[in-house]
Each structure stands twice: as structure tokens, then as C-alpha cells.
Write an enzyme that holds these catalytic residues in place. Structure first.
Site, PDB file in Angstrom:
ATOM      1  N   GLU A 116      -0.118  -0.084   9.433  1.00  0.00           N
ATOM      2  CA  GLU A 116      -0.696   1.192   8.995  1.00  0.00           C
ATOM      3  C   GLU A 116      -1.661   1.771  10.033  1.00  0.00           C
ATOM      4  O   GLU A 116      -2.503   2.610   9.710  1.00  0.00           O
ATOM      5  CB  GLU A 116      -1.421   1.035   7.634  1.00  0.00           C
ATOM      6  CG  GLU A 116      -0.584   0.480   6.508  1.00  0.00           C
ATOM      7  CD  GLU A 116       0.592   1.377   6.074  1.00  0.00           C
ATOM      8  OE1 GLU A 116       0.782   2.459   6.663  1.00  0.00           O
ATOM      9  OE2 GLU A 116       1.325   0.947   5.172  1.00  0.00           O
ATOM     10  N   HIS A 139      -7.858   0.260   3.560  1.00  0.00           N
ATOM     11  CA  HIS A 139      -6.665   0.450   2.730  1.00  0.00           C
ATOM     12  C   HIS A 139      -6.437  -0.804   1.904  1.00  0.00           C
ATOM     13  O   HIS A 139      -6.493  -1.923   2.427  1.00  0.00           O
ATOM     14  CB  HIS A 139      -5.432   0.729   3.602  1.00  0.00           C
ATOM     15  CG  HIS A 139      -4.147   0.608   2.837  1.00  0.00           C
ATOM     16  ND1 HIS A 139      -3.862   1.391   1.734  1.00  0.00           N
ATOM     17  CD2 HIS A 139      -3.068  -0.205   2.992  1.00  0.00           C
ATOM     18  CE1 HIS A 139      -2.673   1.053   1.258  1.00  0.00           C
ATOM     19  NE2 HIS A 139      -2.171   0.082   1.998  1.00  0.00           N
ATOM     20  N   HIS A 141      -4.758  -2.421  -2.245  1.00  0.00           N
ATOM     21  CA  HIS A 141      -3.803  -2.258  -3.351  1.00  0.00           C
ATOM     22  C   HIS A 141      -4.465  -2.608  -4.696  1.00  0.00           C
ATOM     23  O   HIS A 141      -4.037  -3.570  -5.354  1.00  0.00           O
ATOM     24  CB  HIS A 141      -2.596  -3.183  -3.144  1.00  0.00           C
ATOM     25  CG  HIS A 141      -1.816  -2.973  -1.881  1.00  0.00           C
ATOM     26  ND1 HIS A 141      -0.850  -3.864  -1.432  1.00  0.00           N
ATOM     27  CD2 HIS A 141      -1.841  -1.959  -0.974  1.00  0.00           C
ATOM     28  CE1 HIS A 141      -0.315  -3.402  -0.304  1.00  0.00           C
ATOM     29  NE2 HIS A 141      -0.910  -2.259   0.009  1.00  0.00           N
ATOM     30  N   GLU A 169     -21.322   7.752 -13.326  1.00  0.00           N
ATOM     31  CA  GLU A 169     -21.622   7.672 -11.888  1.00  0.00           C
ATOM     32  C   GLU A 169     -20.512   8.212 -10.983  1.00  0.00           C
ATOM     33  O   GLU A 169     -20.739   8.434  -9.794  1.00  0.00           O
ATOM     34  CB  GLU A 169     -21.873   6.211 -11.507  1.00  0.00           C
ATOM     35  CG  GLU A 169     -23.186   5.668 -12.013  1.00  0.00           C
ATOM     36  CD  GLU A 169     -24.361   6.089 -11.141  1.00  0.00           C
ATOM     37  OE1 GLU A 169     -24.353   5.755  -9.946  1.00  0.00           O
ATOM     38  OE2 GLU A 169     -25.266   6.766 -11.660  1.00  0.00           O
ATOM     39  N   HIS A 210       1.365   2.621  -4.619  1.00  0.00           N
ATOM     40  CA  HIS A 210       1.105   1.758  -3.460  1.00  0.00           C
ATOM     41  C   HIS A 210      -0.361   1.306  -3.378  1.00  0.00           C
ATOM     42  O   HIS A 210      -0.632   0.108  -3.330  1.00  0.00           O
ATOM     43  CB  HIS A 210       1.505   2.491  -2.166  1.00  0.00           C
ATOM     44  CG  HIS A 210       1.345   1.653  -0.933  1.00  0.00           C
ATOM     45  ND1 HIS A 210       2.272   1.607   0.073  1.00  0.00           N
ATOM     46  CD2 HIS A 210       0.350   0.821  -0.528  1.00  0.00           C
ATOM     47  CE1 HIS A 210       1.876   0.777   1.017  1.00  0.00           C
ATOM     48  NE2 HIS A 210       0.701   0.290   0.667  1.00  0.00           N
TER      49      HIS A 210
END
Ligand code: 13P
Ligand code: ZN
Length: 270
Positions: A116, A139, A141, A169, A210
Site C-alpha cells: 500500500e 492503515h 482492518h 466526543e 476492507h
């Protein structure tokens, strides 16, 4: 020269990977993390002119030329990085022409940076244009965020609005909102371009079915953003089967924004 494994930047980075793993966000090799390092700090541990390997980027990163990145390796498990950073993460400089990664340390088993990388570097570029203090792209999951993308519409305003309503919040933590991309093939320049486009407006971008990208000035900020979204998504899924008897209304969201002096996109609240 001191051992880079003793550096604060590497220790904090791998501790963050362990935390993400323990939260159940990063199964197997799921997720990737990158941080722009301060060159003077790196110089205490590494000869920053000594390139051990040159790896082509396959996209133009000229805007980042000369910058040094700490970034996870492709196929590597977050759970292993803290005990064995040298095989699981790498430190590279972007070459002067922006075409290559000049490896300074890590990826010791012959590995390379995350698949990525386009989404990371392209997002770094857009966030740096907005905030010169920007440093981190994360990144991951997270279970509830992914689950939510199966049952909630993917309109950015609606997705964000639902999450703002889950915890008081949320409006304070991500008033700027969340970008959402439909399902796309991952690990490509195309998803990188699409993610970076969202990062022009938001510090967060969901990839449907994803995971999520978060950004920040440091590891805590990027982690905290994603952590807050993930908790809100969990509450959304927990309450979804039940009749709603109380909720945070638009005028209350406005009160929060006013009280904490944050601004949200025009027209997102009634
Ligand atoms: P990498 O192992 O290449 O970092 O890929 C993991 C991932 O999350 C892909 O989106
Ligand atoms: Zn992923």
C-alpha cells in the site's frame, strides 16, 4: 553510533503495531504504518548516506524527495514487529528524482515496503500540503468499521453523521468528517490516488469492506482517530438491532462543535 533498535522513534512505532494487533485490527499481515522521520534524529543511529538497497517506487514521489520514512514491510505480521523490527519494518529515503526508495535499514530478509505504499506516500503528500507538521499514515482492518460498511450507506456525510451520533466526543475528534471509498482493488496506484484525493479534505478514509486510513502529526493522533471511529462503529452495530429511544440531535452536535471550537463541513447538520 547508537543502535537504531534503541531509538524512541522505532520503539514507539513497533509498540503502536503491537497495540493495533492486540486490538484485533491487524490479522495476519493486515494493515501498514508509515511515519516521516526527522533526519537529525535518524542520524544519531544510522549513516543516512549509506544506501543498502534501491527499490523502485513505480510512481512519482518527487514531492517527498529526500524525506526519510519508517514503514512496515509487505506480508509482515504486526504481532512480530516489536520483537524483530529489522525483518518487519524498514527505513528509506525517497531518492532525489522521487522514483526510488533508498533503503537505509531494515527489510533484512530481502523484503520490501508495504504493497500500500502508493496510498501511504500519496496521502502523505496531500496531508503535508495542508499541514507541514503532518507525519503519520496508518492503515488497518478494524472489525466494526469494516462490518459497518456492509450495512450502512457509503455516503460520506451520512456515514460520518451516524458516527458523530454514537459518542459525544466524535464531533470533537473528527469534526472534519470521514472520506469513504467504495470497494476497490487494494495495493494499486489507483486506490492510492483515490485515497489521497480524500485526504485533501479528511484525515480519515474508509475503504469499504476492507479497512480505514488515518493520518496525524504523530502516531497517537492517527491511532486515536481510528480508535474513536472504531468504537463509534461498534456502538452503532450494538444498538442497530434495537429500538432507539434517545439520541444526540443536530442541535446538540452543533453545541458540541461550538463548545469545543471545531468546525464541520457546511450543510452536514440541519
Ligand atoms: P501489506 O502486507 O502489503 O502491507 O498489505 C496488507 C494490507 O493491509 C493490504 O491492504
Ligand atoms: Zn489492508
Amino acid at each position: 553510533m547508537k543502535d537504531v533498535k534503541e531509538s524512541k522513534f522505532l520503539r514507539e512505532f513497533t509498540a503502536t503495531l503491537s497495540n493495533m494487533y492486540r486490538l484485533g485490527w491487524d490479522e495476519r499481515n493486515g494493515g501498514n504504518l508509515s511515519e516521516i522521520l526527522d533526519e537529525d534524529e535518524v542520524k544519531k543511529y544510522l549513516d543516512t548516506d549509506k544506501v543498502i538497497r534501491t527499490i523502485p517506487l513505480n510512481f512519482d514521489a518527487q514531492y517527498l524527495a529526500g524525506k526519510i520514512f519508517l514503514i512496515t514491510g509487505t506480508g509482515k505480521y504486526f504481532k512480530n514487529a516489536e520483537a524483530d523490527p529489522e525483518n518487519n519494518v524498514g527505513i528509506f529515503r525517497v531518492s532525489p528524482d522521487g522514483q526510488n526508495a533508498l533503503l537505509l535499514w531494515g527489510y533484512a530478509d530481502g523484503g520490501r515496503f508495504t504493497s500500500e505504499l502508493p496510498a501511504h506516500l500519496m496521502s502523505h503528500i496531500e496531508r503535508l500540503k495542508i499541514d507541514t507538521l503532518h507525519r503519520v499514515i496508518l492503515h488497518t482492518h478494524p472489525t466494526n468499521i469494516i462490518a459497518m460498511t456492509f450495512v450502512h450507506d457509503l455516503d460520506e456525510r451520512n456515514f460520518t453523521y451516524t458516527l458523530w451520533q454514537m459518542i459525544t466526543e466524535c464531533m470533537v475528534v473528527f469534526p472534519d468528517g470521514i472520506g469513504v471509498l467504495p470497494w476497490m482493488i487494494c495495493g494499486t496506484n489507483e486506490i492510492g490516488v483515490a485515497t489521497a484525493e480524500k485526504m485533501k479534505k479528511y484525515r480519515l478514509c474508509v475503504w469499504a469492506q476492507h479497512g480505514i486510513f488515518g493520518s496525524g502529526r504523530d502516531l497517537d493522533e492517527a491511532f486515536g482517530l481510528v480508535e474513536t471511529v472504531e468504537k463509534a462503529a461498534e456502538i452503532y452495530l450494538k444498538i442497530k438491532p434495537f429500538e432507539i429511544k434517545a439520541k444526540i440531535e443536530d442541535d446538540q452536535l452543533k453545541q458540541i462543535a461550538e463548545r469545543f471550537n471545531v468546525s464541520y463541513p457546511d450543510g452536514w447538520l440541519k
